[in-house]
Scaffold this active site. Structure first.
Site, PDB file in Angstrom:
ATOM      1  N   ASP A  72       2.118  -1.365   5.086  1.00  0.00           N
ATOM      2  CA  ASP A  72       1.688  -0.239   5.926  1.00  0.00           C
ATOM      3  C   ASP A  72       0.305   0.168   5.421  1.00  0.00           C
ATOM      4  O   ASP A  72       0.159   1.140   4.691  1.00  0.00           O
ATOM      5  CB  ASP A  72       2.681   0.919   5.811  1.00  0.00           C
ATOM      6  CG  ASP A  72       2.399   2.021   6.826  1.00  0.00           C
ATOM      7  OD1 ASP A  72       2.821   1.866   7.973  1.00  0.00           O
ATOM      8  OD2 ASP A  72       1.752   3.012   6.446  1.00  0.00           O
TER       9      ASP A  72
ATOM     10  N   GLY B  52       4.596   7.196  -0.786  1.00  0.00           N
ATOM     11  CA  GLY B  52       5.884   6.688  -1.214  1.00  0.00           C
ATOM     12  C   GLY B  52       7.084   6.997  -0.345  1.00  0.00           C
ATOM     13  O   GLY B  52       8.215   6.676  -0.726  1.00  0.00           O
ATOM     14  N   ASN B  53       6.904   7.570   0.838  1.00  0.00           N
ATOM     15  CA  ASN B  53       8.063   7.852   1.689  1.00  0.00           C
ATOM     16  C   ASN B  53       8.774   6.567   2.109  1.00  0.00           C
ATOM     17  O   ASN B  53      10.008   6.484   2.079  1.00  0.00           O
ATOM     18  CB  ASN B  53       7.628   8.636   2.930  1.00  0.00           C
ATOM     19  CG  ASN B  53       7.476  10.117   2.645  1.00  0.00           C
ATOM     20  OD1 ASN B  53       7.947  10.605   1.625  1.00  0.00           O
ATOM     21  ND2 ASN B  53       6.815  10.824   3.528  1.00  0.00           N
ATOM     22  N   LYS B  54       8.011   5.561   2.508  1.00  0.00           N
ATOM     23  CA  LYS B  54       8.630   4.296   2.905  1.00  0.00           C
ATOM     24  C   LYS B  54       9.185   3.561   1.685  1.00  0.00           C
ATOM     25  O   LYS B  54      10.222   2.894   1.771  1.00  0.00           O
ATOM     26  CB  LYS B  54       7.607   3.434   3.653  1.00  0.00           C
ATOM     27  CG  LYS B  54       7.078   4.074   4.934  1.00  0.00           C
ATOM     28  CD  LYS B  54       6.003   3.233   5.575  1.00  0.00           C
ATOM     29  CE  LYS B  54       5.368   3.959   6.747  1.00  0.00           C
ATOM     30  NZ  LYS B  54       4.592   5.140   6.309  1.00  0.00           N
TER      31      LYS B  54
ATOM     32  N   ASP C 284      -4.937  -3.255  -6.794  1.00  0.00           N
ATOM     33  CA  ASP C 284      -5.366  -3.607  -5.449  1.00  0.00           C
ATOM     34  C   ASP C 284      -4.527  -4.804  -5.008  1.00  0.00           C
ATOM     35  O   ASP C 284      -4.596  -5.878  -5.614  1.00  0.00           O
ATOM     36  CB  ASP C 284      -6.850  -3.951  -5.463  1.00  0.00           C
ATOM     37  CG  ASP C 284      -7.389  -4.290  -4.070  1.00  0.00           C
ATOM     38  OD1 ASP C 284      -6.578  -4.444  -3.132  1.00  0.00           O
ATOM     39  OD2 ASP C 284      -8.614  -4.407  -3.929  1.00  0.00           O
TER      40      ASP C 284
ATOM     41  N   CYS D 143       0.378   3.685  11.743  1.00  0.00           N
ATOM     42  CA  CYS D 143       0.545   4.901  12.552  1.00  0.00           C
ATOM     43  C   CYS D 143      -0.657   5.031  13.481  1.00  0.00           C
ATOM     44  O   CYS D 143      -1.246   6.097  13.634  1.00  0.00           O
ATOM     45  CB  CYS D 143       0.714   6.139  11.671  1.00  0.00           C
ATOM     46  SG  CYS D 143      -0.582   6.361  10.434  1.00  0.00           S
TER      47      CYS D 143
ATOM     48  N   CYS E   3       0.889  -1.183   0.000  1.00  0.00           N
ATOM     49  CA  CYS E   3       0.000   0.000   0.000  1.00  0.00           C
ATOM     50  C   CYS E   3       0.916   1.220   0.000  1.00  0.00           C
ATOM     51  O   CYS E   3       1.098   1.874   1.021  1.00  0.00           O
ATOM     52  CB  CYS E   3      -0.916  -0.010   1.212  1.00  0.00           C
ATOM     53  SG  CYS E   3      -1.867  -1.543   1.412  1.00  0.00           S
TER      54      CYS E   3
END
Length: 489
Positions: free
Chosen positions: A360, A293-295, A340, A420, A289
Site C-alpha cells: 500500500d 500500521g493499521n493494515k 527502504d 486510497c 510501506c
C-alpha cells in the site's frame, strides 16, 4: 441595504457580556538583536532603597532605546480556550490549503495531544470551515478584517460564534440571505458539506471477538451504562465480518474499547487489503510501506498472532508510530524495521520465506478527500492541473517500481496492491505496467470479493478482477485493490 458596521463597534460588541469572546493579548515586542520576545511593559526597578554595600542610592541605569518597530500592537484573541485553539487550527489548515500542502489535516490538528477539549475544538473548527463562505460574505459588510490586531482566523471563529451562537450579527446574516434569495444559511452551503458516512471501527481479534465486542457494546459495565444506547446501534458489516458500523457522527475517540485497543478506528475501505490477502496462520507476510500500521496490525490479527509480519518503513518517525500501534493492539508477531523496501535483498535469509505481501505505497490520497474533510476548505485541497499531473506521474513511477520489486520475492504466493486513490494512473495503469512480467513469474489477477459491485476500469485484461470503491456510492474512502495469485500455489 445595511450600513457597514465599524470595526470599533464590532470589537466593543465582542467584549460585551454575555458575549465575552475576545480578549487582548499582552503587548509583546521582539528584541532588535533577534533575542527572545520581551514584554514592552515591565515593572520598574525600585531605586528608592539604598545600596546596602555602598550605603548610597545607586545611580539609575541608562534608559533602553525605544524600539522603533512599526505596527507593534496588542493582538486580540479568543476569550474561550476552545475558540482560541480552534482559531489556531483554522489558521494552519487554511495556510496549508492555500499553499497546496497535503500533510496538514483537520483531524491531525484538532485531535493533537496538546488540544484539551478535542471534541469541542474539532466541532468549532469544522463548523467555522463549513460556514466560511457565509462568514466571509458577512465580514465583507464590515471593516473587521481591516483591524490589524485581529488575525483572520480569529475573526472567522468569533464571527461564527456571533452568527450561530449569539444574536448580535443576525441582521447582517439576514442581509446575506436576502441577497441570495434563500431563507436559511444551510442553503448557501455545498450539498456535500452536510453529508456524512457511517462511523466504522475494526474489532481487534487479538484482544476480543466480534461477539464479545457486541456484547460489551450492548451491555456495558455499570460504570459505562451511558454507552449502552450507542452500543445498541452497532451493526456488523456484510462484507467484512470484523468491521462494525455506527451511525454517522458517532464519537468513539474516548470509548473504553478504543482506549484499550479492542476497537481500532479504521475506515471500511482501509480494512479491505488485509482480508484480500487471506494470509494463513503461520505465514510470513511482508508489509512493504507499513506505517502507521493499521493494515499491518489487521493482517497480524487475521493470522491469529501466529507466523510473522515483517513491517518496513523508511521514515523513523512513522516507524515509531507503527511500533506504538503494534504494541497497543497486542500484535507481538510484528517485526518492524526502518528500511527502504526498494533497497531490500529479496533473496536474503530474512525474506526468502515471505509468502504474502501487502503493498500500500504512498499515493495521492485522492480517495480520502472526504474523510480529510477537504470539502470544507476554500481551495478543496487541490493543486493546479499541471502540479497534480506531475505529482501523479511521480507517484505512479514509484508505485510501479515497488510492485515490480515485490513480485520478485522467491516464495511469494499472494500479493495485494492497494491505494486510497481514485486515479487510474495510480491504479489500473500501474497494474497494467507490470502485468506481463507478473504472468511470466506465474501470477494471475484474482477476485478477492466476488460480491463487490464495482470493478476496475477496462484498461487492461482481467480488469473485472480489480476492486474499486466509490466514495459517493459506498460511503467510505475511495480505494483500489488488486490481488496477484501465483498459479502454482
Amino acid at each position: 441595504m445595511w450600513v457597514g458596521l465599524a470595526a470599533s463597534d464590532l470589537l466593543s460588541l465582542m467584549r460585551k457580556k454575555p458575549v465575552g469572546i475576545l480578549k487582548r493579548n499582552a503587548r509583546i515586542a521582539k528584541s532588535s538583536k533577534g533575542g527572545k520576545p520581551r514584554r514592552l511593559t515591565e515593572r520598574a526597578a525600585d531605586f528608592s532603597k539604598p545600596d546596602i554595600k555602598r550605603g548610597t542610592p545607586p545611580a539609575p541605569p541608562k534608559p533602553e532605546p525605544v524600539l522603533q518597530e512599526p505596527r507593534q500592537y496588542p493582538f486580540w484573541t479568543c476569550q474561550s480556550e476552545v475558540d482560541r485553539q480552534a482559531a489556531a487550527c483554522l489558521s494552519k489548515i487554511l495556510a496549508s490549503d492555500a499553499n497546496k500542502r497535503n500533510g496538514t489535516t483537520i483531524k491531525s490538528l484538532t485531535l493533537a495531544p496538546h488540544i484539551k477539549a478535542k471534541k469541542a475544538v474539532y466541532a468549532v473548527t469544522c463548523q467555522t470551515l463549513s460556514y466560511l463562505p457565509v462568514i466571509q460574505q458577512v465580514l465583507s459588510k464590515t471593516t473587521l478584517l481591516n483591524v490589524e490586531q485581529l488575525r483572520p482566523a480569529v475573526a472567522f471563529v468569533i464571527t461564527y460564534e456571533l452568527l450561530f451562537g449569539q444574536a448580535e450579527l443576525q441582521e447582517y446574516l439576514q442581509d446575506v440571505l436576502n441577497e441570495a434569495g434563500v431563507e436559511h444559511a444551510d442553503e448557501l452551503l455545498s450539498a456535500n458539506i452536510a453529508r456524512d458516512w457511517p462511523r466504522t471501527a475494526r474489532v481487534n481479534l487479538l484482544k476480543i471477538s466480534v461477539e464479545e465486542a457486541l456484547a460489551w457494546l450492548r451491555s456495558p459495565p455499570l460504570s459505562d451504562q451511558k454507552l449502552a444506547t450507542l452500543g445498541s446501534k452497532a451493526t456488523v458489516d456484510q462484507l467484512l465480518p470484523d468491521v462494525l458500523l455506527f451511525p454517522a457522527g458517532t464519537d468513539l475517540h474516548d470509548h473504553p474499547l478504543v482506549n484499550n485497543g479492542s476497537l481500532i478506528l479504521q475506515s471500511k475501505a482501509s480494512c479491505l487489503p488485509a482480508h484480500a490477502l487471506a494470509a494463513q496462520p503461520g505465514w510470513q507476510v511482508l508489509d512493504a510501506c507499513a506505517a502507521p500500521g493499521n493494515k499491518t496490525t489487521h493482517v497480524a490479527a487475521l493470522m491469529g498472532g501466529k507466523g510473522s509480519v515483517l513491517a518496513f518503513d523508511r521514515d523513523p518517525k512513522r516507524l515509531t508510530r507503527l511500533k506504538a500501534n503494534a504494541a497497543a493492539t497486542g500484535a507481538t508477531n510484528i517485526v518492524a524495521q526502518q528500511a527502504d523496501f526498494l533497497s531490500l535483498d529479496l533473496c536474503s535469509e530474512e525474506l526468502r520465506d515471505v509468502r504474502g505481501v501487502i503493498l500500500d505505497p504512498s499515493c495521492s490520497g485522492s480517495g480520502t478527500s472526504h474523510s480529510r474533510m477537504d470539502h470544507l476548505l476554500p481551495f478543496k485541497g487541490q493543486a493546479t492541473a499541471e502540479q497534480e499531473a506531475a505529482r501523479l506521474q511521480s507517484l505512479a513511477a514509484f508505485q510501479t517500481k515497488a510492485l515490480r520489486h515485490a513480485l520478485n520475492l522467491p516464495k511469494l504466493e499472494r500479493l495485494v496492491y492497494s491505494t486510497c486513490s481514485i486515479h487510474d494512473v495510480e491504479n489500473e495503469l500501474v497494474v497494467k505496467a507490470v502485468l506481463e512480467e507478473a504472468h511470466e513469474l506465474g501470477f494471475q489477477l484474482v477476485d478477492p470479493f466476488p460480491s463487490w459491485p464495482r470493478r476496475g476500469l477496462p484498461l487492461l485484461p482481467g480488469h473485472h478482477h480489480l476492486i474499486r470503491v466509490d466514495p459517493e456510492k459506498d460511503n467510505t474512502d475511495g480505494f483500489f485493490v488488486a490481488v496477484f495469485q501465483r498459479s502454482s500455489s
